[in-house]
Design a protein around this motif. Structure first.
Motif, PDB file in Angstrom:
ATOM      1  N   THR A 292       0.828  -1.199   0.000  1.00 49.00           N
ATOM      2  CA  THR A 292       0.000   0.000   0.000  1.00 49.00           C
ATOM      3  C   THR A 292       0.865   1.252   0.000  1.00 49.00           C
ATOM      4  O   THR A 292       1.975   1.259   0.529  1.00 49.00           O
ATOM      5  N   GLY A 313      -3.809  -0.427  -1.630  1.00 50.70           N
ATOM      6  CA  GLY A 313      -4.576   0.802  -1.729  1.00 50.70           C
ATOM      7  C   GLY A 313      -3.698   2.031  -1.619  1.00 50.70           C
ATOM      8  O   GLY A 313      -2.468   1.947  -1.591  1.00 50.70           O
ATOM      9  N   ARG A 332      -5.606   6.437  -9.921  1.00 56.98           N
ATOM     10  CA  ARG A 332      -6.782   5.592  -9.690  1.00 56.98           C
ATOM     11  C   ARG A 332      -7.102   4.720 -10.895  1.00 56.98           C
ATOM     12  O   ARG A 332      -7.665   3.638 -10.759  1.00 56.98           O
ATOM     13  N   ILE A 336      -3.525   2.000  -9.066  1.00 58.39           N
ATOM     14  CA  ILE A 336      -3.920   1.513  -7.748  1.00 58.39           C
ATOM     15  C   ILE A 336      -4.793   0.285  -7.924  1.00 58.39           C
ATOM     16  O   ILE A 336      -5.904   0.359  -8.457  1.00 58.39           O
ATOM     17  N   GLY A 338      -5.655  -1.845  -5.291  1.00 62.99           N
ATOM     18  CA  GLY A 338      -6.467  -2.105  -4.111  1.00 62.99           C
ATOM     19  C   GLY A 338      -7.776  -1.335  -4.151  1.00 62.99           C
ATOM     20  O   GLY A 338      -7.966  -0.403  -4.938  1.00 62.99           O
ATOM     21  N   ASN A 339      -8.705  -1.716  -3.295  1.00 62.08           N
ATOM     22  CA  ASN A 339     -10.023  -1.089  -3.258  1.00 62.08           C
ATOM     23  C   ASN A 339     -10.063   0.197  -2.453  1.00 62.08           C
ATOM     24  O   ASN A 339     -10.991   0.987  -2.586  1.00 62.08           O
ATOM     25  N   SER A 340      -9.053   0.418  -1.619  1.00 59.24           N
ATOM     26  CA  SER A 340      -9.058   1.590  -0.744  1.00 59.24           C
ATOM     27  C   SER A 340      -8.342   2.759  -1.396  1.00 59.24           C
ATOM     28  O   SER A 340      -7.209   2.623  -1.869  1.00 59.24           O
ATOM     29  N   TYR A 341      -9.010   3.922  -1.411  1.00 55.95           N
ATOM     30  CA  TYR A 341      -8.395   5.136  -1.962  1.00 55.95           C
ATOM     31  C   TYR A 341      -8.841   6.326  -1.129  1.00 55.95           C
ATOM     32  O   TYR A 341     -10.041   6.595  -0.965  1.00 55.95           O
ATOM     33  N   PHE A 394      -6.506  -4.948   1.220  1.00 53.48           N
ATOM     34  CA  PHE A 394      -6.982  -4.081   0.162  1.00 53.48           C
ATOM     35  C   PHE A 394      -7.322  -4.852  -1.111  1.00 53.48           C
ATOM     36  O   PHE A 394      -7.699  -4.264  -2.096  1.00 53.48           O
TER      37      PHE A 394
END
Length: 394
Positions: A292, A313, A332, A336, A338-341, A394
């Motif tokens: 991350t 993320g 984005r 990236i 991962g799901n978290s931003y 993530f």
């Protein structure tokens, strides 16, 4: 006449056997007299243990090569310790909790597998005049020594110097590789470290370090933690890859950071609470972050021009109102994974994106664990799992 020769030969054999037995044993030492019983042994095989004796001074006369270990623990009256002829130890020298020990003398020592000095509040210096050139593990912890001289090993596995409040510097400029842990923490304020020939390290922890020289370092095979140091600048100009997590946290004077050749990070990038780090442009060639991306503080700029793959993320938060999330928004779309931003500017209290137990994340961040955990050995357990956990989270 023949009978006399036979008797003499028999006596010589008996004496030789007695000598061999004395030089090959597990020796429990209670006094200088016990040590004097092996002074004729240039080679001694076995473990020599000195534990909770009343001896005030001990000298290991005669022994040049020890095929085994020497362990001294809890000798509260011991003030002077000497190994005048000792050159080589196949296993371990361990001195622990001999609280009155003022001086220890290794005038001939050149080789030992493991060297440990732990909890010696009266010990003033540590010196190897014959140059300690072969060693696997070196540990000096909780002492009052002011200097370490004579470290000349080219390679070592673990190198640990912690909690020596009067120790201002260590120089090991001959060293080219540290194949295990490099841990320097909580020594004298402004502590200086010279490892100017080191090219590769497995894992690093630096805490309360003032100045350092790692000018040739090009490869780190594990994690890196830079926590609460006092240096103004930190640069690894030749470093190309880090296989683990990079944590840079709570360095109150750090204003310039530089990793100009770093292209790959095998774990998480965590940069938090470095109040003088206003511009983060240290990673001009960084392309890949396997974990991350977590950056918080009071910075106005964050530049990652070549970054094209983040497996976890992203969390970027700053208290500066001059920061723009425009460049982070560009990441984005495909960078990236991962799901978290999260990207925020002008935040009163920037928060690390490393979960602190809020439903399925990590229980504690790598940075905060480093700062509060009383056992430095556990730090690597934390850092070593951060990357993998972030991929899962993530």
């Amino acid at each position: 006449m023949k009978s006399i020769y036979l008797k003499l030969f028999t006596l010589a054999c008996i004496l030789a056997q007695v000598l061999a037995d004395e030089c090959n044993q597990e020796l429990k030492v209670n006094s200088q007299q016990d040590l004097d019983s092996i002074r004729q042994c240039r080679l001694f095989t076995g473990t020599i243990t000195v534990d909770q004796t009343d001896a005030s001074s001990l000298k290991f006369n005669g022994v040049e090569t020890l095929d085994g270990s020497v362990i001294l623990t809890g000798n509260n009256a011991l003030t002077q310790l000497s190994f005048p002829q000792l050159v080589s130890v196949s296993n371990q020298i361990k001195l622990e909790n001999n609280r009155a020990l003022v001086s220890v003398d290794f005038p001939m020592l050149q080789s030992v597998r493991s060297f440990e000095i732990i909890v010696h509040p009266a010990l003033q210096a540590l010196s190897f005049p014959a140059e300690l050139s072969h060693i696997d593990t070196f540990t000096v912890t909780d002492t009052t020594i002011t200097r370490v001289d004579g470290l000349k090993a080219a390679q070592i596995r673990d190198f640990t110097v912690t909690n020596n409040i009067y120790l201002k510097s260590v120089t090991a400029s001959n060293m080219t590789a540290i194949n295990g842990m490099l841990m320097i923490a909580d020594n004298s304020p402004g502590f200086s470290l010279d490892l100017s020939s080191v090219q590769s390290v497995r894992s690093i922890v630096f805490r309360t370090v003032g100045t350092l020289n790692l000018s040739q370092l090009s490869k780190i095979n594990g994690d890196v933690a830079l926590i609460a140091n006092s240096f103004d600048e930190f640069a690894l100009s030749k470093l190309q890859s880090i296989d683990g997590t990079l944590t840079i946290s709570n360095n109150k004077r750090l204003s310039k950071l530089s990793f100009p050749e770093l292209t790959r990070l095998g774990g998480t990038l965590s940069i938090t609470d470095n109040p003088e780090l206003n511009t983060i442009d240290a990673f001009a060639k960084l392309q890949e972050v396997i974990g991350t991306l977590d950056v918080t503080g009071d910075f106005a700029e964050l530049r990652l021009p070549d970054l094209n793959d983040v497996r976890g993320g992203l969390n970027v938060q700053t208290s500066s109102n001059k920061f723009s999330c425009q460049d982070m928004e560009k990441l984005r779309n495909g960078v990236i994974k991962g799901n978290s931003y999260t990207c925020k500017a002008a935040v009163i209290n920037p928060k690390s994106g490393i979960s602190r137990g809020n439903g399925g994340g990590l229980g504690t961040s790598a940075a905060s664990m480093t700062l509060i955990h009383p056992r430095w050995s556990d730090l690597f357990v934390v850092l070593g799992t951060v990357s993998a956990l972030f991929i899962l989270v993530f």
